[in-house]
Design a protein around this motif. Structure first.
Motif, PDB file in Angstrom:
ATOM      1  N   GLU A 257      77.112 -46.219  42.840  1.00  0.00           N
ATOM      2  CA  GLU A 257      76.295 -47.397  43.097  1.00  0.00           C
ATOM      3  C   GLU A 257      76.084 -48.164  41.798  1.00  0.00           C
ATOM      4  O   GLU A 257      75.884 -47.554  40.739  1.00  0.00           O
ATOM      5  N   GLY A 258      76.108 -49.488  41.909  1.00  0.00           N
ATOM      6  CA  GLY A 258      75.637 -50.285  40.794  1.00  0.00           C
ATOM      7  C   GLY A 258      74.121 -50.238  40.739  1.00  0.00           C
ATOM      8  O   GLY A 258      73.517 -50.097  39.673  1.00  0.00           O
ATOM      9  N   PHE A 259      73.500 -50.341  41.901  1.00  0.00           N
ATOM     10  CA  PHE A 259      72.055 -50.236  42.018  1.00  0.00           C
ATOM     11  C   PHE A 259      71.675 -49.407  43.246  1.00  0.00           C
ATOM     12  O   PHE A 259      70.984 -48.410  43.141  1.00  0.00           O
ATOM     13  N   GLY A 260      72.133 -49.797  44.416  1.00  0.00           N
ATOM     14  CA  GLY A 260      71.805 -49.073  45.642  1.00  0.00           C
ATOM     15  C   GLY A 260      70.582 -49.668  46.317  1.00  0.00           C
ATOM     16  O   GLY A 260      69.470 -49.185  46.139  1.00  0.00           O
ATOM     17  N   LEU A 261      70.791 -50.741  47.084  1.00  0.00           N
ATOM     18  CA  LEU A 261      69.670 -51.476  47.663  1.00  0.00           C
ATOM     19  C   LEU A 261      69.077 -50.777  48.890  1.00  0.00           C
ATOM     20  O   LEU A 261      67.860 -50.769  49.080  1.00  0.00           O
ATOM     21  N   MET A 262      69.926 -50.160  49.700  1.00  0.00           N
ATOM     22  CA  MET A 262      69.447 -49.592  50.956  1.00  0.00           C
ATOM     23  C   MET A 262      68.401 -48.492  50.762  1.00  0.00           C
ATOM     24  O   MET A 262      67.387 -48.472  51.484  1.00  0.00           O
ATOM     25  N   THR A 276      72.133 -39.030  46.343  1.00  0.00           N
ATOM     26  CA  THR A 276      72.838 -38.409  45.221  1.00  0.00           C
ATOM     27  C   THR A 276      72.435 -39.069  43.899  1.00  0.00           C
ATOM     28  O   THR A 276      71.784 -40.116  43.882  1.00  0.00           O
ATOM     29  N   THR A 277      72.888 -38.481  42.826  1.00  0.00           N
ATOM     30  CA  THR A 277      72.600 -38.999  41.486  1.00  0.00           C
ATOM     31  C   THR A 277      73.281 -40.336  41.217  1.00  0.00           C
ATOM     32  O   THR A 277      73.041 -40.941  40.166  1.00  0.00           O
ATOM     33  N   ALA A 278      74.104 -40.822  42.147  1.00  0.00           N
ATOM     34  CA  ALA A 278      74.741 -42.128  41.963  1.00  0.00           C
ATOM     35  C   ALA A 278      73.732 -43.269  42.013  1.00  0.00           C
ATOM     36  O   ALA A 278      73.989 -44.341  41.464  1.00  0.00           O
ATOM     37  N   VAL A 279      72.595 -43.060  42.665  1.00  0.00           N
ATOM     38  CA  VAL A 279      71.554 -44.095  42.743  1.00  0.00           C
ATOM     39  C   VAL A 279      70.713 -44.010  41.471  1.00  0.00           C
ATOM     40  O   VAL A 279      70.099 -42.977  41.202  1.00  0.00           O
ATOM     41  N   GLN A 292      73.818 -33.620  43.316  1.00  0.00           N
ATOM     42  CA  GLN A 292      75.025 -34.106  42.672  1.00  0.00           C
ATOM     43  C   GLN A 292      75.959 -34.722  43.723  1.00  0.00           C
ATOM     44  O   GLN A 292      75.924 -34.374  44.906  1.00  0.00           O
ATOM     45  N   ILE A 293      76.805 -35.624  43.277  1.00  0.00           N
ATOM     46  CA  ILE A 293      77.737 -36.314  44.176  1.00  0.00           C
ATOM     47  C   ILE A 293      78.652 -35.311  44.862  1.00  0.00           C
ATOM     48  O   ILE A 293      79.160 -34.377  44.243  1.00  0.00           O
TER      49      ILE A 293
END
Length: 343
Positions: A257-262, A276-279, A292-293
């Motif tokens: 994610e760049g940011f993760g709006l949802m 996940t840690t991507a947000v 973790q992803i």
């Protein structure tokens, strides 16, 4: 100031929502705003003062060709895909701004396509020195470290006048005492819909909690065999608020994610999040449960933990509301307009 948003399409994704929001805000400040795009098919409302120029031919190679060959009469031209930004630069030079909503390499699993994106980043940011607006500090750090990019951060935000707790009696009744797991249905590999399917399958095999699946987005009927499944399709913001407010958890197993709006919108609606840690803004055990992803087994365990532990669920929900209140859409639009003025 005349501002042109140049993109292939304007659809129903989180990135499209932020583009529309920024465009509406800029035109409200008295700027002349135009979209140059091949397709407009969106649930998001465009200010009627915004003009639209449809590109021809209306396919991706046509969009690339238009970006390469068009000299555009504007003060600033904003592209949110790095290959488009590079193509625009050849005829428009210092007018071009790259609005980084994610790291474009993450869109692909193919090493060949990842390599093409990496080359575009090097060309556009390291050589051409195209200025960048990034939607999160995490994304800004990636672009600075890898390409010495000129980056300013204008974080995304949630409109808390639109997204707030608003459970609907008919949706609550539809559950029939089951817990509703809300999932974004999107074929984009980085969003992890395949991971969501795996998590649901394992959860159904191991959990005694009666549950059903709610999905929004692309059609996915029949992809959760053996589960009660309600697919709402593409919904407007009012419907999404009601769905999020009535669901018991948002399962968001994203890979990047760049940011993760949802997840932020879900937090504002009082829907606890497992992700996940991507947000970049989530904190495990505080405003979400985070693994973790691609760790599907931990996602299963966190779903179970969140749905059986009332104290944990209350804590995560309330911390999520506070997180949403710290990332408002009004702040995001003001910062974006300020950065454009500086550029």
């Amino acid at each position: 100031m005349k501002v042109v948003f140049f993109r292939h399409s304007l659809l129903n994704r989180g990135g499209d929502k932020m583009i529309v929001t920024h465009a509406n805000h800029l035109v409200s400040l008295g700027n002349d705003v135009c979209f140059m795009t091949s397709a407009v098919d969106t649930v998001f409302t465009l200010d009627p003062r915004i003009t639209i120029t449809l590109l021809s031919p209306p396919h991706k190679p046509g969009t690339i060709l238009s970006a390469l060959t068009s000299m555009i009469a504007a003060d600033l031209i904003i592209a949110d895909i790095i290959p488009i930004a590079c193509c625009l630069f050849f005829r428009n030079r210092s007018k071009v701004v790259y609005f980084a909503q994610d790291y474009d390499e993450s869109y692909y699993s193919s090493l060949f396509l990842k390599g093409i994106m990496r080359c575009c980043y090097f060309l556009g940011l390291a050589l051409f020195r195209i200025p960048v607006i990034a939607v999160s500090r995490t994304l800004a750090d990636i672009l600075k470290q890898r390409f010495s990019a000129q980056v300013t951060v204008a974080e995304n935000g949630v409109d808390t006048t639109v997204f707030f707790s608003d459970p609907m009696p008919n949706l609550i009744a539809m559950k029939g005492g089951r817990r509703a797991l809300l999932i974004l249905s999107r074929g984009d590999w980085r969003k992890g819909f395949d991971c969501a399917q795996s998590v649901v399958h394992r959860f159904a095999e191991t959990s005694y909690i009666p549950f059903e699946i709610w999905t929004v987005g692309e059609s996915c009927v029949g992809l959760f065999p053996g589960c009660t499944h309600h697919h709402f399709g593409y919904v407007d913001e009012e419907q999404l608020r009601q769905i999020m407010s009535s669901a018991d958890v948002l399962l968001y197993p994203t890979r990047h994610e760049g940011f993760g709006l949802m997840p932020l919108e879900a937090m504002a609606c009082g829907c606890p999040v497992v992700t996940t840690t991507a947000v970049p803004y989530v904190v495990h055990g505080d405003n979400a449960l985070v693994t973790q992803i691609e760790n599907c087994q931990m996602l299963v365990e966190y779903l179970q933990e969140l749905l059986v532990d009332d104290t944990l669920r209350h804590h995560v929900t309330e911390s999520g509301r506070r997180c949403a209140a710290q990332h408002t859409l009004s702040d995001a639009t003001r910062q974006f307009a300020k950065v454009l003025t500086g550029i």
